[in-house]
Design a protein around this motif. Structure first.
Motif, PDB file in Angstrom:
ATOM      1  N   ASP A 225      56.956 -32.809  77.349  1.00 37.30           N
ATOM      2  CA  ASP A 225      55.852 -33.641  77.846  1.00 37.30           C
ATOM      3  C   ASP A 225      54.553 -32.865  77.971  1.00 37.30           C
ATOM      4  OD1 ASP A 225      57.676 -35.942  78.537  1.00 37.30           O
ATOM      5  OD2 ASP A 225      58.504 -34.402  79.860  1.00 37.30           O
ATOM      6  N   LEU A 226      54.655 -31.543  78.062  1.00 34.21           N
ATOM      7  CA  LEU A 226      53.483 -30.689  78.258  1.00 34.21           C
ATOM      8  C   LEU A 226      53.738 -29.380  77.513  1.00 34.21           C
ATOM      9  CD1 LEU A 226      50.764 -30.471  79.816  1.00 34.21           C
ATOM     10  CD2 LEU A 226      52.059 -29.525  81.753  1.00 34.21           C
ATOM     11  N   ILE A 227      52.817 -29.023  76.606  1.00 29.97           N
ATOM     12  CA  ILE A 227      52.971 -27.826  75.788  1.00 29.97           C
ATOM     13  C   ILE A 227      51.697 -26.988  75.883  1.00 29.97           C
ATOM     14  CG2 ILE A 227      53.376 -26.917  73.453  1.00 29.97           C
ATOM     15  CD1 ILE A 227      54.750 -29.559  72.737  1.00 29.97           C
ATOM     16  N   VAL A 228      51.863 -25.676  76.011  1.00 30.08           N
ATOM     17  CA  VAL A 228      50.742 -24.744  75.939  1.00 30.08           C
ATOM     18  C   VAL A 228      50.994 -23.789  74.775  1.00 30.08           C
ATOM     19  CG1 VAL A 228      49.613 -22.768  77.042  1.00 30.08           C
ATOM     20  CG2 VAL A 228      50.071 -24.830  78.367  1.00 30.08           C
ATOM     21  N   MET A 229      49.972 -23.626  73.933  1.00 29.29           N
ATOM     22  CA  MET A 229      50.075 -22.702  72.804  1.00 29.29           C
ATOM     23  C   MET A 229      48.786 -21.890  72.717  1.00 29.29           C
ATOM     24  SD  MET A 229      51.225 -23.345  68.849  1.00 29.29           S
ATOM     25  CE  MET A 229      50.258 -24.826  68.641  1.00 29.29           C
ATOM     26  N   ASP A 230      48.923 -20.578  72.947  1.00 33.99           N
ATOM     27  CA  ASP A 230      47.777 -19.670  72.937  1.00 33.99           C
ATOM     28  C   ASP A 230      48.109 -18.484  72.017  1.00 33.99           C
ATOM     29  OD1 ASP A 230      45.351 -18.383  73.637  1.00 33.99           O
ATOM     30  OD2 ASP A 230      46.367 -17.270  75.228  1.00 33.99           O
ATOM     31  N   PRO A 231      48.024 -18.691  70.694  1.00 34.73           N
ATOM     32  CA  PRO A 231      48.432 -17.629  69.768  1.00 34.73           C
ATOM     33  C   PRO A 231      47.438 -16.493  69.696  1.00 34.73           C
ATOM     34  CG  PRO A 231      47.663 -19.563  68.559  1.00 34.73           C
ATOM     35  CD  PRO A 231      47.605 -19.916  70.009  1.00 34.73           C
ATOM     36  N   PRO A 232      47.909 -15.297  69.319  1.00 32.92           N
ATOM     37  CA  PRO A 232      46.975 -14.207  69.044  1.00 32.92           C
ATOM     38  C   PRO A 232      46.151 -14.530  67.809  1.00 32.92           C
ATOM     39  CG  PRO A 232      49.187 -13.580  68.373  1.00 32.92           C
ATOM     40  CD  PRO A 232      49.309 -14.903  69.069  1.00 32.92           C
ATOM     41  N   THR A 233      45.035 -13.840  67.656  1.00 36.27           N
ATOM     42  CA  THR A 233      44.189 -14.042  66.485  1.00 36.27           C
ATOM     43  C   THR A 233      44.905 -13.638  65.209  1.00 36.27           C
ATOM     44  OG1 THR A 233      42.161 -13.751  67.742  1.00 36.27           O
ATOM     45  CG2 THR A 233      42.035 -13.274  65.389  1.00 36.27           C
ATOM     46  N   PHE A 234      45.642 -12.534  65.293  1.00 33.32           N
ATOM     47  CA  PHE A 234      46.294 -11.983  64.100  1.00 33.32           C
ATOM     48  C   PHE A 234      47.483 -11.156  64.550  1.00 33.32           C
ATOM     49  CE2 PHE A 234      46.899  -8.552  61.028  1.00 33.32           C
ATOM     50  CZ  PHE A 234      46.876  -9.221  59.815  1.00 33.32           C
ATOM     51  N   SER A 235      48.585 -11.239  63.812  1.00 33.50           N
ATOM     52  CA  SER A 235      49.720 -10.368  64.095  1.00 33.50           C
ATOM     53  C   SER A 235      50.525 -10.153  62.823  1.00 33.50           C
ATOM     54  CB  SER A 235      50.620 -10.982  65.178  1.00 33.50           C
ATOM     55  OG  SER A 235      51.716 -10.114  65.424  1.00 33.50           O
ATOM     56  N   ASN A 236      50.882  -8.902  62.569  1.00 29.93           N
ATOM     57  CA  ASN A 236      51.782  -8.609  61.448  1.00 29.93           C
ATOM     58  C   ASN A 236      53.026  -7.889  61.943  1.00 29.93           C
ATOM     59  OD1 ASN A 236      50.764  -6.099  62.044  1.00 29.93           O
ATOM     60  ND2 ASN A 236      49.946  -5.684  60.002  1.00 29.93           N
ATOM     61  N   SER A 237      53.481  -8.274  63.132  1.00 34.15           N
ATOM     62  CA  SER A 237      54.676  -7.675  63.708  1.00 34.15           C
ATOM     63  C   SER A 237      55.856  -7.807  62.755  1.00 34.15           C
ATOM     64  CB  SER A 237      55.014  -8.365  65.032  1.00 34.15           C
ATOM     65  OG  SER A 237      56.296  -7.979  65.468  1.00 34.15           O
ATOM     66  N   LYS A 238      56.649  -6.758  62.671  1.00 38.64           N
ATOM     67  CA  LYS A 238      57.840  -6.776  61.816  1.00 38.64           C
ATOM     68  C   LYS A 238      58.866  -7.787  62.317  1.00 38.64           C
ATOM     69  CE  LYS A 238      57.496  -1.944  60.278  1.00 38.64           C
ATOM     70  NZ  LYS A 238      56.286  -1.564  61.041  1.00 38.64           N
ATOM     71  N   LYS A 239      58.753  -8.182  63.589  1.00 39.27           N
ATOM     72  CA  LYS A 239      59.700  -9.150  64.144  1.00 39.27           C
ATOM     73  C   LYS A 239      59.416 -10.566  63.649  1.00 39.27           C
ATOM     74  CE  LYS A 239      60.109  -6.465  68.410  1.00 39.27           C
ATOM     75  NZ  LYS A 239      59.749  -6.433  69.831  1.00 39.27           N
ATOM     76  N   MET A 240      58.210 -10.787  63.128  1.00 38.65           N
ATOM     77  CA  MET A 240      57.842 -12.122  62.654  1.00 38.65           C
ATOM     78  C   MET A 240      58.182 -12.285  61.183  1.00 38.65           C
ATOM     79  SD  MET A 240      54.178 -12.857  64.469  1.00 38.65           S
ATOM     80  CE  MET A 240      54.025 -14.431  63.650  1.00 38.65           C
TER      81      MET A 240
END
Length: 314
Positions: A225-240
């Protein structure tokens, strides 16, 4: 002796005003100086009895001895104005960052300590990482989430240390999922949840790449019912699975988040890329309201520290 009187005078004026304001608001953590004087490109944030001093990269070339004298004079001015000892001032040089810098250690371990914000409590550390564990510029949006969370199923994407979920839980959210791919920050979130008395059976921590999480959640038919999304500007983490570029990827992220939004629900989407522009196609598909003017707190002179939108299906 370096002349830092222009900095000291502005800091003193700001500090006198905002220290009283912060006490009235119930804030231990707030911004006292925000690059007010161009010759002193700093942000000065008060965290209880400590100071987080960030120097913004200007490209100025200064000899090492001159630079050290300049910084020492700035720190001495902070001590004189605030009464906080120079030893309790942490200096960071915030250069333009690429990649996974927000996850990298700065050097010193420092001490974890607790600050209070609008009645919620958070663990912060001024030394260990580039960021402190609490993004002060999202204070107003956190409060908004608390006001709207009663009985809601809440989703926190790119959750960092879980502060939005703390507010949702305090506001009476029925349940929540808090998604971040960092073990370090998921553990930090867990400690923040415990500190604020959140029930772990209702408030779940999910360690996952947000892109993969969204695909699987949509396939599973989850609804929030309620979502917050605050992504970083850029990420090249190996986990992604893929490199994240918020300008390029925001349409996909918003579309997938909206697919999880129950009828009558709201998505709060924000980021701090100064040049960011919301894709016009989204305005045709959803009801979108720019709430940046309300979401940036009063103590931030830089009104473009982030942009924030409320998105619904209409």
């Amino acid at each position: 002796m370096q002349d830092v009187s222009a900095f000291a005078n502005r800091l003193a004026k700001n500090y006198k005003h905002y220290a009283k304001w912060a006490r009235r608001q119930g804030l231990d953590a707030w911004r006292a100086y925000d690059k007010d004087v161009p010759q002193f490109p700093f942000a000065v944030d008060i965290y209880g009895g400590k100071v987080h001093l960030q120097e913004y990269d200007t490209g100025w070339d200064m000899a090492d001895d001159d630079y050290r004298a300049w910084i020492d004079a700035v720190v001495a001015a902070i001590e004189q104005v605030t009464g906080i000892a120079a030893a309790a001032v942490t200096l960071k040089n915030r250069r333009r960052q690429k990649g996974v810098s927000q996850y990298e250690k700065v050097g010193r371990e420092g001490d974890d300590f607790i600050v209070e914000e609008f009645g919620q409590r958070f663990i912060v550390n001024l030394d260990r990482y580039l960021d402190t564990g609490l993004f002060l510029d999202h204070r107003n949006t956190r409060k908004r989430v608390r006001e709207e969370a009663a009985g809601k199923r809440f989703l926190n994407l790119f959750a960092y240390t879980g502060s939005f979920t703390v507010y949702a839980g305090a506001g009476g959210a029925a349940s929540s999922e808090t998604v971040d791919m960092s073990n370090t920050y998921q553990d930090w979130s867990r400690r923040n949840f415990e500190l604020n008395g959140l029930d772990s059976s209702r408030h779940k921590l999910v360690r996952a790449d947000v892109f993969q999480y969204l695909e699987e959640a949509v396939d599973a038919g989850k609804q929030f019912d309620l979502i917050v999304m605050d992504p970083p500007t850029f990420s090249n983490s190996k986990k992604m699975r893929d490199i994240l570029d918020v300008q390029r990827d925001h349409v996909w992220l918003i579309d997938y988040a909206m697919a999880l939004l129950a009828p009558g629900g709201k998505l709060y989407f924000s980021n701090n890329l100064r040049s960011f522009a919301l894709d016009e196609r989204l305005r045709g598909d959803y009801q979108i309201r720019d709430i940046s003017e309300q979401s940036v707190p009063e103590d931030f002179r830089n009104r473009k520290i982030h942009q924030c939108w409320q998105i619904s299906r209409g």
